[in-house]
Motif scaffolding. Structure first.
Motif, mmCIF file in Angstrom:
data_model
loop_
_atom_site.group_PDB
_atom_site.id
_atom_site.type_symbol
_atom_site.label_atom_id
_atom_site.label_comp_id
_atom_site.label_asym_id
_atom_site.label_seq_id
_atom_site.Cartn_x
_atom_site.Cartn_y
_atom_site.Cartn_z
ATOM 1 N N UNK A 45 -13.281 -0.302 -16.107
ATOM 2 C CA UNK A 45 -11.982 0.445 -15.885
ATOM 3 C C UNK A 45 -10.764 -0.386 -16.081
ATOM 4 N N UNK A 46 -10.044 -0.353 -17.157
ATOM 5 C CA UNK A 46 -8.874 -1.036 -16.885
ATOM 6 C C UNK A 46 -7.748 -0.188 -16.393
ATOM 7 N N UNK A 47 -6.782 -0.705 -15.461
ATOM 8 C CA UNK A 47 -5.669 -0.322 -14.835
ATOM 9 C C UNK A 47 -4.660 -0.964 -14.519
ATOM 10 N N UNK A 48 -3.420 -0.516 -14.437
ATOM 11 C CA UNK A 48 -2.213 -0.959 -14.121
ATOM 12 C C UNK A 48 -2.017 -1.037 -12.516
ATOM 13 N N UNK A 49 -1.199 -1.414 -12.000
ATOM 14 C CA UNK A 49 -1.196 -1.484 -10.516
ATOM 15 C C UNK A 49 -1.681 -0.432 -9.620
ATOM 16 N N UNK A 50 -2.480 -0.618 -8.595
ATOM 17 C CA UNK A 50 -3.107 0.478 -7.940
ATOM 18 C C UNK A 50 -2.647 0.222 -6.287
ATOM 19 N N UNK A 51 -2.070 1.163 -5.803
ATOM 20 C CA UNK A 51 -1.509 1.126 -4.431
ATOM 21 C C UNK A 51 -2.556 1.897 -3.329
ATOM 22 N N UNK A 52 -3.049 0.975 -2.449
ATOM 23 C CA UNK A 52 -4.186 1.692 -1.713
ATOM 24 C C UNK A 52 -3.271 1.973 -0.345
ATOM 25 N N UNK A 53 -3.893 2.921 0.369
ATOM 26 C CA UNK A 53 -3.281 3.728 1.571
ATOM 27 C C UNK A 53 -4.363 3.754 2.523
ATOM 28 N N UNK A 54 -3.529 4.007 3.844
ATOM 29 C CA UNK A 54 -4.423 4.024 5.047
ATOM 30 C C UNK A 54 -5.691 4.996 4.913
ATOM 31 N N UNK A 55 -6.786 4.687 5.738
ATOM 32 C CA UNK A 55 -7.911 5.580 5.948
ATOM 33 C C UNK A 55 -8.769 5.618 4.852
ATOM 34 N N UNK A 56 -8.790 4.708 3.909
ATOM 35 C CA UNK A 56 -9.761 4.747 2.696
ATOM 36 C C UNK A 56 -10.439 3.648 2.461
ATOM 37 N N UNK A 57 -11.733 3.789 2.095
ATOM 38 C CA UNK A 57 -12.816 2.710 1.690
ATOM 39 C C UNK A 57 -12.581 2.919 0.044
ATOM 40 N N UNK A 58 -12.169 1.849 -0.553
ATOM 41 C CA UNK A 58 -12.038 1.526 -1.917
ATOM 42 C C UNK A 58 -13.528 1.091 -2.441
ATOM 43 N N UNK A 59 -14.424 1.743 -3.026
ATOM 44 C CA UNK A 59 -15.639 1.383 -3.147
ATOM 45 C C UNK A 59 -16.148 0.989 -4.579
ATOM 46 N N UNK A 60 -16.490 -0.103 -4.844
ATOM 47 C CA UNK A 60 -17.033 -0.256 -6.153
ATOM 48 C C UNK A 60 -18.554 -0.312 -6.280
ATOM 49 N N UNK A 61 -19.160 0.649 -6.942
ATOM 50 C CA UNK A 61 -20.411 0.419 -7.076
ATOM 51 C C UNK A 61 -21.049 -0.615 -8.046
ATOM 52 N N UNK A 62 -22.240 -0.734 -7.778
ATOM 53 C CA UNK A 62 -22.876 -1.914 -8.856
ATOM 54 C C UNK A 62 -22.676 -1.253 -10.056
#
Length: 446
Positions: A45-62
């Protein structure tokens, strides 16, 4: 029960080519409303800037690979939000993952964040095939992350590889856990630091493997962040394996705010140019730093084979380096270093244990005990230089004793040293002292 938000259900395409920033951001924005887990499934998954926010778990699967774009138009220029006049800090380039003034953020999983540093660093063969030199750099390269003023930040289990610039930069964050991650960067990449706690408080870094060209872990207080968040304090680093062509652990050189209460223990330092380095340059106080149970090796690297002077790299293979002196071109007091201990340090090295202050900035209360150092040639370069960059002294010729002490008030050194290949007790001596008081030296050759 936490709800899952799978980025492919928001339109993300795992082809490694499409810019998925909008799709990923939609998943994050929706998850942040009530809290939840944003899932990056297996795929490229290619991407430009990603803005993370409160109360999240940003999870990268195997099998998930999240790829940072290298196009300037895709990347957030976060540094435009503040002013900084210290060019050495290097705020240009923007960042890939960003969060500011948030809380309760987790980045987790068995997946990988890929900074495409291998597309940024390159050889042009002008060094004649000398493969210790730092690689050249293309014009644009973003940080992998920049997290400012995040409370309760957890980063665990993921792999970050080939960062193009600083990898994990946390500024003004509180209650931080970095656990069991791998950072696998180019060992000849400039400015690709591993983990940078900058004016952070209450930080635990444990169980990590970090390979970088620049510092593996560096604790600092940069000017714009120190003005907003003050000191950097209460940092525990343990059970890590650190590879770097710079320092394994560095404290400073940016010291615009105080740094205190740092513990590093039970770590392996592998072929770094310095083991543990502490620099004060910008007027603050570094105090209550404690280093225990470290083993490994440090050696001198080079930018090219030279016959007419020192190879210009970062460090000369010092197992311990503590330095208070003026920044280059400055005349103001650099600040203070005090209350520092090292014990049970076992290392092969190419340069001295170095504790150097000035008559205008004496280092206070340093205890170095139960050390076992072997001075021996390991790299391609001859020794015979000290390196106090960045400073008015910079790099200069000097004999390499086992211990070098300059303007230290209250110094204890106990332990053993062995002089191996390329080093001589008769030529260099066990120790050299200049302007020290309250000294207790019991160093033995073995």
């Amino acid at each position: 029960m936490s709800k899952n938000y799978i980025i492919t259900e928001f339109g993300a395409i795992p082809d490694g080519v499409t810019n998925n920033a909008k799709a990923i951001q939609r998943a994050i924005d929706e998850a942040a409303v009530t809290g939840g887990t944003v899932i990056v499934p297996a795929g490229q998954f290619l991407s430009g800037t990603i803005v993370l926010k409160s109360k999240i778990n940003f999870h990268l699967e195997a099998g998930a690979v999240l790829i940072s774009s290298l196009k300037e138009e895709d990347i957030l220029d976060f540094a435009s939000l503040f002013e900084d006049d210290n060019r050495e800090t290097g705020w240009d380039g923007g960042c890939f993952l960003f969060a500011c003034h948030q809380e309760n953020i987790t980045i987790s999983g068995e997946g990988t964040i890929y900074g495409q540093g291998d597309k940024v660093f390159f050889d042009d063969d002008t060094d004649g095939g000398f493969h210790e030199s730092p690689k050249n750099v293309t014009a644009f390269r973003p940080r992998t992350t920049f997290f400012e003023d995040v409370t309760n930040l957890t980063i665990k289990d993921i792999t970050i590889k080939d960062a193009a610039f600083w990898t994990l930069h946390m500024a003004g964050c509180n209650h931080v856990l970095v656990s069991n991650i791998k950072i696998l960067n180019d060992l000849r990449g400039a400015n690709n630091d591993g983990i940078d706690p900058d004016t952070c408080k209450d930080v635990i870094i444990t169980g990590c493997i970090v390979k970088t060209g620049d510092d593996a872990i560096v604790i600092k207080s940069t000017k714009p962040m120190a003005e907003k968040y003050g000191s950097c304090e209460n940092v525990v680093i343990s059970n890590c394996i650190l590879y770097s062509h710079d320092s394994a652990l560095k404290i400073g050189t940016e010291t615009h705010g105080d740094i205190r209460n740092v513990v590093l223990s039970d770590c392996i330092v592998k072929d770094c140019s310095r083991g543990i380095g502490i620099w004060v340059r910008d007027g603050a106080t570094i105090e209550d730093i404690h280093i225990h149970n470290v083993t490994g090796s440090v050696r001198k690297y080079a930018d090219a084979m030279r016959e007419d002077g020192p190879a210009m790299w970062w460090g000369n293979g010092e197992p311990i380096f503590v330095n208070a002196t003026n920044r280059k071109g400055k005349v103001n007091s650099p600040g203070k270093i005090r209350n520092v201990t090292f014990d049970h340090i076992y290392m092969k090295a190419e340069s001295s244990i170095f504790v150097g202050g000035e008559d205008y900035s004496k280092i206070e209360n340093v205890r170095i005990t139960d050390i076992d150092i072997t001075l021996m040639k390991q790299g391609t370069q001859d020794s015979g230089y000290f390196d106090e960059q960045p400073s008015n002294r910079n790099v200069y010729p000097h004999k390499i004793s086992a211990v070098y002490l300059r303007y230290v008030d209250g110094i204890q050194v106990h332990g053993r040293v062995k002089f191996g290949e390329g080093y001589s007790l008769e030529e260099n001596g066990l120790y050299e002292m200049i302007g020290c008081t309250g000294d207790e030296i019991a160093l033995k050759e073995k």
